[in-house]
Design a protein around this motif. Structure first.
Motif, mmCIF file in Angstrom:
data_model
loop_
_atom_site.group_PDB
_atom_site.id
_atom_site.type_symbol
_atom_site.label_atom_id
_atom_site.label_comp_id
_atom_site.label_asym_id
_atom_site.label_seq_id
_atom_site.Cartn_x
_atom_site.Cartn_y
_atom_site.Cartn_z
ATOM 1 N N ARG A 178 1.296 -0.921 0.045
ATOM 2 C CA ARG A 178 0.135 -0.302 0.124
ATOM 3 C C ARG A 178 0.817 0.818 0.004
ATOM 4 O O ARG A 178 2.103 1.375 0.676
ATOM 5 C CB ARG A 178 -1.001 0.224 0.938
ATOM 6 N N TYR A 208 2.484 4.590 0.467
ATOM 7 C CA TYR A 208 1.921 6.287 1.187
ATOM 8 C C TYR A 208 1.527 7.221 0.239
ATOM 9 O O TYR A 208 2.370 7.771 -0.203
ATOM 10 C CB TYR A 208 2.972 6.717 1.863
ATOM 11 N N ASP A 268 -1.008 11.192 0.647
ATOM 12 C CA ASP A 268 -0.501 12.719 1.039
ATOM 13 C C ASP A 268 -0.577 12.521 3.104
ATOM 14 O O ASP A 268 -1.940 11.407 3.602
ATOM 15 C CB ASP A 268 -1.891 13.963 0.888
ATOM 16 N N GLU A 269 0.047 13.703 3.672
ATOM 17 C CA GLU A 269 0.195 13.060 5.314
ATOM 18 C C GLU A 269 0.048 12.250 5.996
ATOM 19 O O GLU A 269 -0.405 11.696 6.545
ATOM 20 C CB GLU A 269 -1.715 13.642 5.237
ATOM 21 N N GLY A 270 0.816 11.157 4.680
ATOM 22 C CA GLY A 270 1.453 9.798 5.592
ATOM 23 C C GLY A 270 -0.152 8.774 5.223
ATOM 24 O O GLY A 270 0.612 7.798 5.729
ATOM 25 N N ARG A 271 -1.068 8.587 4.365
ATOM 26 C CA ARG A 271 -1.995 8.302 4.122
ATOM 27 C C ARG A 271 -1.623 7.110 3.798
ATOM 28 O O ARG A 271 -1.089 6.933 2.652
ATOM 29 C CB ARG A 271 -3.366 8.454 4.583
ATOM 30 N N LEU A 272 -1.761 5.427 4.021
ATOM 31 C CA LEU A 272 -2.407 4.392 2.981
ATOM 32 C C LEU A 272 -2.839 4.265 1.744
ATOM 33 O O LEU A 272 -3.979 5.115 2.363
ATOM 34 C CB LEU A 272 -1.607 3.036 4.500
ATOM 35 N N GLY A 273 -2.208 3.713 0.850
ATOM 36 C CA GLY A 273 -3.211 3.282 0.160
ATOM 37 C C GLY A 273 -4.476 2.021 0.115
ATOM 38 O O GLY A 273 -4.197 1.426 1.122
ATOM 39 N N ASP A 276 -2.248 -1.885 -3.811
ATOM 40 C CA ASP A 276 -2.511 -0.661 -4.074
ATOM 41 C C ASP A 276 -1.125 -0.144 -4.816
ATOM 42 O O ASP A 276 -1.034 0.239 -5.966
ATOM 43 C CB ASP A 276 -1.999 -0.083 -3.396
#
Length: 296
Positions: A94, A96, A98-103, A107
């Motif tokens: 997955r 990374y 924006d703002e460290g969010r995982l896809g 992914d």
């Protein structure tokens, strides 16, 4: 994968068949792949079908010839490495954002590769700007590469490394890698989402990119041609005519097109298909091209 397909693949990469599946041979194959087979999402905007089956992937890489995004590039590379005697496992990741969010799940597709000389490597020729060489799977310290300084960091509950791994480049996490082995068909949903969702950066932009012989990178994003030198300096210019765009695809990426792809997205409905059928990936209206970041 038969012998003729292996020969055709190696011919495109410009390498001879390695006598043994060693780590050194893997390094050469990895770098040559990045230099000759571009990371590109043109199929999405040309209305071409994306099918995650070995024969279709090999036909695209060695027959057309074209490139692809992560599922296609690493899927085809896995078939080549397996045919050459490497032990290859497909791994899901997955990315990374924006703002460290995982896809999303599935992914990204990357490869764990075992060699005849006892090494195990993370190979990834499908993440856009990434390491030029495979990364040592067992090493948890810093690994220097022409593309930056990389680390594989344990991210799961097991500090010994049985859990997930974060792949870090120059101190910034790139993707979180699961260590459970997958099969190519597991990635169909991820490929479909990235090829059809208006939330995917692949449906919002055009990209075609490869590593250059001097260790830099050349990227055509829409009509913007960016040449990045090995020292990080960049030169950008806008291509004005369709003929100029098609010429860059042909001369700099080895891709012969009969028309300039245009970003397709917007108000279309996600394709509804019968079970077992892949959607054809086309849209209804153009959307201005932007320069995407790395991705599957």
């Amino acid at each position: 994968m038969n012998s003729a397909q292996v020969d055709a693949y190696l011919f495109r990469l410009g390498v001879v068949r390695p006598p043994r599946p060693t780590g050194e041979a893997l390094r050469e194959l990895h770098l040559r792949h990045l230099r000759t087979v571009p990371f590109e999402n043109l199929s999405i905007h040309l209305g071409e079908e994306i099918v995650l089956e070995e024969k279709r992937l090999l036909d695209k890489v060695t027959g057309t010839p074209r490139g692809g995004f992560c599922y296609e590039l690493n899927g085809a590379f896995a078939a080549l490495l397996t045919a050459l005697g490497y032990e290859v496992e497909l791994l899901a990741a997955r990315v990374y954002g924006d703002e460290g969010r995982l896809g999303i799940p599935y992914d990204h597709l990357a490869l764990r590769v075992g060699t005849a000389d006892g090494g195990t490597w993370l190979a990834d020729v499908g993440f856009g700007a990434h390491s030029h060489y495979p990364l040592d799977w067992a090493e948890r310290g810093e690994q220097d590469d022409p593309a930056g300084r990389f680390r594989l960091v344990a991210a799961g509950p097991d500090a010994a490394g049985a859990g997930d791994l974060d792949v870090v480049r120059d101190g910034r996490p790139q993707y979180r890698l699961e260590t459970r082995t997958r099969v190519l068909g597991d990635f169909v949903a991820g490929a479909w989402w990235h090829s059809t969702s208006p939330l995917s950066h692949f449906t919002k932009s055009l990209v075609c990119s490869r590593v250059t012989e001097d260790g830099g990178r050349i990227t055509l994003g829409g009509r913007t041609l960016t040449t990045t030198a090995a020292d990080g300096s960049r030169d950008k210019r806008e291509l004005e005519s369709d003929e100029e765009v098609l010429g860059v695809y042909r001369e700099r990426f080895g891709i012969e097109l009969d028309r300039v792809p245009a970003v397709r997205n917007g108000d279309r409905a996600w394709p509804a298909t019968a079970p077992g059928r892949r959607p054809r990936l086309a849209g209804d209206r153009a959307w201005p091209a932007t320069q995407p970041g790395p991705g599957p």
